[in-house]
Motif scaffolding. Sequence first.
Motif, PDB file in Angstrom:
ATOM      1  N   ILE A  83       0.723  -1.252   0.018  1.00  0.00           N
ATOM      2  CA  ILE A  83       0.163  -0.055  -0.017  1.00  0.00           C
ATOM      3  C   ILE A  83       0.864   1.068  -0.053  1.00  0.00           C
ATOM      4  O   ILE A  83       0.739   2.054  -0.718  1.00  0.00           O
ATOM      5  CB  ILE A  83      -0.961   0.061   1.181  1.00  0.00           C
ATOM      6  CG1 ILE A  83      -1.881  -1.157   1.009  1.00  0.00           C
ATOM      7  CG2 ILE A  83      -1.661   1.226   1.465  1.00  0.00           C
ATOM      8  CD1 ILE A  83      -2.971  -1.366   2.463  1.00  0.00           C
ATOM      9  N   SER A  84       1.929   1.201   0.842  1.00  0.00           N
ATOM     10  CA  SER A  84       2.675   2.266   1.022  1.00  0.00           C
ATOM     11  C   SER A  84       3.227   2.417  -0.588  1.00  0.00           C
ATOM     12  O   SER A  84       3.612   3.719  -0.892  1.00  0.00           O
ATOM     13  CB  SER A  84       3.803   1.946   2.071  1.00  0.00           C
ATOM     14  OG  SER A  84       3.366   1.763   3.135  1.00  0.00           O
ATOM     15  N   THR A  86       2.362   1.761  -3.276  1.00  0.00           N
ATOM     16  CA  THR A  86       1.386   2.317  -4.345  1.00  0.00           C
ATOM     17  C   THR A  86       1.400   3.858  -4.145  1.00  0.00           C
ATOM     18  O   THR A  86       1.297   4.513  -5.193  1.00  0.00           O
ATOM     19  CB  THR A  86       0.194   1.536  -4.200  1.00  0.00           C
ATOM     20  OG1 THR A  86       0.167   0.124  -4.399  1.00  0.00           O
ATOM     21  CG2 THR A  86      -0.938   2.175  -5.053  1.00  0.00           C
ATOM     22  N   ILE A  87       0.927   4.277  -2.848  1.00  0.00           N
ATOM     23  CA  ILE A  87       0.728   5.806  -2.733  1.00  0.00           C
ATOM     24  C   ILE A  87       1.802   6.512  -2.916  1.00  0.00           C
ATOM     25  O   ILE A  87       1.737   7.747  -3.547  1.00  0.00           O
ATOM     26  CB  ILE A  87       0.064   5.964  -1.191  1.00  0.00           C
ATOM     27  CG1 ILE A  87       0.864   5.551  -0.233  1.00  0.00           C
ATOM     28  CG2 ILE A  87      -1.394   5.247  -1.293  1.00  0.00           C
ATOM     29  CD1 ILE A  87       0.509   5.993   1.142  1.00  0.00           C
ATOM     30  N   THR A  90       2.625   6.633  -6.851  1.00  0.00           N
ATOM     31  CA  THR A  90       1.568   7.515  -7.530  1.00  0.00           C
ATOM     32  C   THR A  90       1.722   9.227  -6.973  1.00  0.00           C
ATOM     33  O   THR A  90       1.573  10.032  -8.012  1.00  0.00           O
ATOM     34  CB  THR A  90       0.084   7.132  -6.867  1.00  0.00           C
ATOM     35  OG1 THR A  90      -0.016   5.803  -7.343  1.00  0.00           O
ATOM     36  CG2 THR A  90      -0.892   7.905  -7.782  1.00  0.00           C
ATOM     37  N   THR A 133      -4.189   8.295  -2.519  1.00  0.00           N
ATOM     38  CA  THR A 133      -5.244   7.694  -1.510  1.00  0.00           C
ATOM     39  C   THR A 133      -6.142   6.967  -2.559  1.00  0.00           C
ATOM     40  O   THR A 133      -6.433   5.764  -2.000  1.00  0.00           O
ATOM     41  CB  THR A 133      -5.770   8.737  -0.761  1.00  0.00           C
ATOM     42  OG1 THR A 133      -4.829   9.425  -0.041  1.00  0.00           O
ATOM     43  CG2 THR A 133      -6.736   8.080   0.409  1.00  0.00           C
ATOM     44  N   GLN A 135      -5.702   5.591  -5.218  1.00  0.00           N
ATOM     45  CA  GLN A 135      -5.143   4.503  -5.907  1.00  0.00           C
ATOM     46  C   GLN A 135      -4.831   3.395  -4.757  1.00  0.00           C
ATOM     47  O   GLN A 135      -4.832   2.087  -4.945  1.00  0.00           O
ATOM     48  CB  GLN A 135      -3.850   4.701  -6.689  1.00  0.00           C
ATOM     49  CG  GLN A 135      -3.133   3.856  -7.324  1.00  0.00           C
ATOM     50  CD  GLN A 135      -3.860   3.709  -8.811  1.00  0.00           C
ATOM     51  OE1 GLN A 135      -4.803   4.086  -9.047  1.00  0.00           O
ATOM     52  NE2 GLN A 135      -2.930   3.546  -9.836  1.00  0.00           N
ATOM     53  N   GLY A 136      -4.596   3.772  -3.267  1.00  0.00           N
ATOM     54  CA  GLY A 136      -4.196   3.013  -2.499  1.00  0.00           C
ATOM     55  C   GLY A 136      -5.480   2.293  -2.078  1.00  0.00           C
ATOM     56  O   GLY A 136      -5.412   1.260  -1.416  1.00  0.00           O
ATOM     57  N   MET A 162      -2.671   6.796   4.835  1.00  0.00           N
ATOM     58  CA  MET A 162      -2.428   7.033   3.453  1.00  0.00           C
ATOM     59  C   MET A 162      -2.624   8.238   3.004  1.00  0.00           C
ATOM     60  O   MET A 162      -1.569   8.759   2.107  1.00  0.00           O
ATOM     61  CB  MET A 162      -3.374   5.876   2.527  1.00  0.00           C
ATOM     62  CG  MET A 162      -3.255   4.534   2.671  1.00  0.00           C
ATOM     63  SD  MET A 162      -4.120   3.551   1.518  1.00  0.00           S
ATOM     64  CE  MET A 162      -5.829   3.840   1.734  1.00  0.00           C
ATOM     65  N   ALA A 166       0.675  10.257   1.632  1.00  0.00           N
ATOM     66  CA  ALA A 166       0.609  10.915   0.035  1.00  0.00           C
ATOM     67  C   ALA A 166       0.866  12.317   0.224  1.00  0.00           C
ATOM     68  O   ALA A 166       1.580  12.808  -0.827  1.00  0.00           O
ATOM     69  CB  ALA A 166      -0.747  10.283  -0.526  1.00  0.00           C
TER      70      ALA A 166
END
Length: 287
Positions: A83-84, A86-87, A90, A133, A135-136, A162, A166
């Motif tokens: 998750i980290s 991804t954000i 992005t 966020t 996207q997460g 998140m 972000a």
Amino acid sequence: MLTDIAEPVAVRTPGIGVRHNARAVRVVLHREILRFLDDRPRMISMLVQPVLWLFVIGTGIGSLVETAVPGIDYRTFIYPGMISMTIIMTAMFSAGSIVWDREFGFLREMLVAPISRTAIVTGKCLGGAVVATAQGLIILALAGLVGVPYDPVLILTMVVEMFLAAFTVTAFGVLIAAGLKNIQSFFGVVQMAVMPMLFLSGAMFPLANLPGWLQVLTTVNPLTYAVDPMRQAVFSHLDLSPTASALLNPGVSWGDWKVPVPLEIGLVTAAGLVLLAMAVARFRRAR
């Protein structure tokens, strides 16, 4: 002979007040969201890497370390880290759009508009945080596939964490992008600075029992304090033995003192505000 001279007509320009700047922030934020929604390849590409890590590499490595990681699937362990990832990625790509705007001339139009540079940067950072966020949330929706429960408190906690992470990463990206002239340079800096910070944040491995030099690097790494609260939130909703929890989720320690999660969140928030101020200061010198 003409004796009458036309009186000059007063021209009123809109004042730059709080409401004016708030509207500018909203416009910039809205533009970031629309740009992201219109870029389907970017949306998909930002998801491919964490999904590969989570389900392909996570499954493969998990088969090797299943005896060393008691009572938990390795995919469950790296889930907060994905998750980290991804954000963070992005958010950095969203910040990098400033360089595109400079190359195509749109940034100059924004700079000459009757709005403050603070409003432009704030809108950019908020837009990047919202996009990252969102996207997460897609990765967050996969929680059940890796053994993480769909708990409302957990989901709400993760969304807040998140967004703060972000926002901070986007502010850092805007600070970098404000001084660069081409997108190749920006991605080079991202690869050089952000990727090592991500891998040293504990996203892929536990922070317990590390060699001394690696322990120091993870402790001074700012991204560690963004990743750890997410792992703490996830692990608080897992049924693990005290031994497994101490091994896989030791938290961040300064010497013998374990840093509490509220302080970690406070550090991330403070870093975001400081980076925002630095980005505004650098943006004011941009041309």
